[in-house]
Design a protein around this motif. Structure first.
Motif, PDB file in Angstrom:
ATOM      1  N   SER A  52      43.324  40.919  44.388  1.00  0.00           N
ATOM      2  CA  SER A  52      43.753  40.521  43.051  1.00  0.00           C
ATOM      3  C   SER A  52      45.160  40.987  42.709  1.00  0.00           C
ATOM      4  CB  SER A  52      42.762  41.079  42.025  1.00  0.00           C
ATOM      5  OG  SER A  52      43.238  40.879  40.726  1.00  0.00           O
ATOM      6  N   GLU A  53      45.464  42.231  43.025  1.00  0.00           N
ATOM      7  CA  GLU A  53      46.774  42.770  42.645  1.00  0.00           C
ATOM      8  C   GLU A  53      47.929  42.113  43.413  1.00  0.00           C
ATOM      9  OE1 GLU A  53      44.821  45.620  45.545  1.00  0.00           O
ATOM     10  OE2 GLU A  53      44.227  44.690  43.668  1.00  0.00           O
ATOM     11  N   GLU A  54      47.640  41.431  44.526  1.00  0.00           N
ATOM     12  CA  GLU A  54      48.660  40.694  45.270  1.00  0.00           C
ATOM     13  C   GLU A  54      48.615  39.205  44.933  1.00  0.00           C
ATOM     14  OE1 GLU A  54      51.055  41.859  47.530  1.00  0.00           O
ATOM     15  OE2 GLU A  54      50.478  43.775  46.644  1.00  0.00           O
ATOM     16  N   ALA A  55      47.697  38.827  44.014  1.00  0.00           N
ATOM     17  CA  ALA A  55      47.568  37.430  43.589  1.00  0.00           C
ATOM     18  C   ALA A  55      47.967  37.363  42.119  1.00  0.00           C
ATOM     19  CB  ALA A  55      46.143  36.926  43.822  1.00  0.00           C
ATOM     20  N   TYR A  56      47.008  37.066  41.230  1.00  0.00           N
ATOM     21  CA  TYR A  56      47.321  36.923  39.812  1.00  0.00           C
ATOM     22  C   TYR A  56      46.934  38.142  38.983  1.00  0.00           C
ATOM     23  CZ  TYR A  56      48.129  32.066  40.952  1.00  0.00           C
ATOM     24  OH  TYR A  56      48.625  30.918  41.497  1.00  0.00           O
ATOM     25  N   GLY A  57      46.090  39.029  39.518  1.00  0.00           N
ATOM     26  CA  GLY A  57      45.648  40.184  38.750  1.00  0.00           C
ATOM     27  C   GLY A  57      44.933  39.739  37.489  1.00  0.00           C
ATOM     28  N   ALA A  58      45.231  40.380  36.370  1.00  0.00           N
ATOM     29  CA  ALA A  58      44.602  40.037  35.091  1.00  0.00           C
ATOM     30  C   ALA A  58      45.316  38.876  34.403  1.00  0.00           C
ATOM     31  CB  ALA A  58      44.592  41.255  34.177  1.00  0.00           C
ATOM     32  N   ASP A  59      46.533  38.527  34.860  1.00  0.00           N
ATOM     33  CA  ASP A  59      47.356  37.496  34.215  1.00  0.00           C
ATOM     34  C   ASP A  59      47.244  36.153  34.922  1.00  0.00           C
ATOM     35  OD1 ASP A  59      48.334  39.427  32.422  1.00  0.00           O
ATOM     36  OD2 ASP A  59      49.850  40.045  33.869  1.00  0.00           O
ATOM     37  N   VAL A  60      46.073  35.544  34.875  1.00  0.00           N
ATOM     38  CA  VAL A  60      45.891  34.232  35.508  1.00  0.00           C
ATOM     39  C   VAL A  60      46.550  33.161  34.655  1.00  0.00           C
ATOM     40  CG1 VAL A  60      43.784  34.882  36.706  1.00  0.00           C
ATOM     41  CG2 VAL A  60      43.639  33.878  34.438  1.00  0.00           C
ATOM     42  N   LEU A 106      43.387  33.688  55.066  1.00  0.00           N
ATOM     43  CA  LEU A 106      44.205  34.663  54.351  1.00  0.00           C
ATOM     44  C   LEU A 106      43.409  35.210  53.176  1.00  0.00           C
ATOM     45  CD1 LEU A 106      46.947  36.031  53.788  1.00  0.00           C
ATOM     46  CD2 LEU A 106      47.620  33.938  52.575  1.00  0.00           C
ATOM     47  N   ARG A 107      43.153  36.521  53.178  1.00  0.00           N
ATOM     48  CA  ARG A 107      42.440  37.190  52.085  1.00  0.00           C
ATOM     49  C   ARG A 107      43.464  37.973  51.260  1.00  0.00           C
ATOM     50  NH1 ARG A 107      40.271  37.845  56.581  1.00  0.00           N
ATOM     51  NH2 ARG A 107      40.769  40.032  56.833  1.00  0.00           N
ATOM     52  N   ILE A 108      43.494  37.667  49.960  1.00  0.00           N
ATOM     53  CA  ILE A 108      44.495  38.280  49.080  1.00  0.00           C
ATOM     54  C   ILE A 108      43.773  39.051  47.976  1.00  0.00           C
ATOM     55  CG2 ILE A 108      46.466  37.855  47.568  1.00  0.00           C
ATOM     56  CD1 ILE A 108      46.805  35.145  48.969  1.00  0.00           C
ATOM     57  N   PRO A 141      52.697  36.978  45.637  1.00  0.00           N
ATOM     58  CA  PRO A 141      53.158  37.847  46.720  1.00  0.00           C
ATOM     59  C   PRO A 141      52.249  37.869  47.951  1.00  0.00           C
ATOM     60  CG  PRO A 141      53.409  38.958  44.622  1.00  0.00           C
ATOM     61  CD  PRO A 141      52.676  37.683  44.348  1.00  0.00           C
ATOM     62  N   GLY A 142      50.935  37.916  47.767  1.00  0.00           N
ATOM     63  CA  GLY A 142      50.026  37.962  48.912  1.00  0.00           C
ATOM     64  C   GLY A 142      50.098  36.706  49.753  1.00  0.00           C
ATOM     65  N   PHE A 143      50.262  35.537  49.109  1.00  0.00           N
ATOM     66  CA  PHE A 143      50.372  34.269  49.830  1.00  0.00           C
ATOM     67  C   PHE A 143      51.703  34.226  50.576  1.00  0.00           C
ATOM     68  CE2 PHE A 143      50.304  29.771  50.698  1.00  0.00           C
ATOM     69  CZ  PHE A 143      48.957  29.455  50.773  1.00  0.00           C
ATOM     70  N   ALA A 144      52.775  34.672  49.935  1.00  0.00           N
ATOM     71  CA  ALA A 144      54.095  34.708  50.577  1.00  0.00           C
ATOM     72  C   ALA A 144      54.064  35.612  51.805  1.00  0.00           C
ATOM     73  CB  ALA A 144      55.157  35.180  49.595  1.00  0.00           C
TER      74      ALA A 144
END
Length: 196
Positions: free
Chosen positions: A124-132, A120-122, A103-106
């Motif tokens: 964690s919660e807008e990237a992969y969070g704990a589920d990489v 672009l700084r994203i 979502p953060g990249f989009a």
């Protein structure tokens, strides 16, 4: 002549004006706190070089050159040249469907213009969070920073049409290279190079 009825004004009670101003200040502080808590923490898009024109939409495919880094500067991903010939069919860069990235990249891509470079700084919660993704070099709950060049973008339908064109070209080249079963076309010896 008519007479206007006079209404006496009562004096403001001592301290009422101070209470009113304190109430206004508290209301403003609560509004700022609410806005801050709803904004994605750590998210940011910095323009390094201006682009031009419109920005991509939710279902477009963006062609980007990028480098992704962790907070400690470790590069975890970067774009690579495409392994297929695309000159004249696709712009340079890696194709990324906007609805297929974190979502953060989009969100960042939808604010970029073609030809521009951005940081672009994203969070964690807008990237992969704990589920990489399994086997990923990205640790859980990592904030990500990307340097992104948006080369160009196109609609998904246009992208799919161009993929179909490439597929047809490859099938035609395969047919020219030889018949199934390893036979060379037109009596050429097996293993002969096709004309260039």
């Amino acid at each position: 002549m008519t007479e206007i009825t006079r209404v006496p004004l009562r004096p403001i009670a001592k301290g009422s004006l101070t209470k009113l101003w304190i109430g206004v200040i508290v209301a403003i502080a609560l509004a700022v706190l609410l806005a801050w808590s709803l904004a994605p923490q750590g998210y940011g898009l910095t323009v390094l070089e201006e682009g031009t024109g419109p920005t991509p939409g939710d279902t477009d495919v963006a062609f980007v050159k990028y480098v992704g880094r962790l907070d400690d500067g470790t590069v975890f991903d970067e774009s690579q040249p495409l392994p297929i010939p695309v000159e004249g069919i696709f712009p340079e860069g890696n194709p990324l469907p906007i609805d297929g990235v974190v979502p953060g990249f989009a969100d960042g891509l939808k604010q970029m213009q073609a030809g521009g470079r951005y940081e672009l700084r994203i969070p964690s919660e807008e990237a992969y969070g704990a589920d990489v993704p399994p086997g990923s070099p990205i640790p859980p709950n990592a904030d990500l920073t990307f340097e992104v060049e948006l080369v160009d973008f196109m609609t998904r339908a246009d992208f799919d049409r161009r993929i179909q064109t490439i597929t047809q070209m490859m099938q035609q080249q395969g047919a020219m290279m030889g018949a199934p079963g390893g036979e060379a076309p037109m009596g050429e010896p097996e293993g002969a190079a096709p004309p260039q």
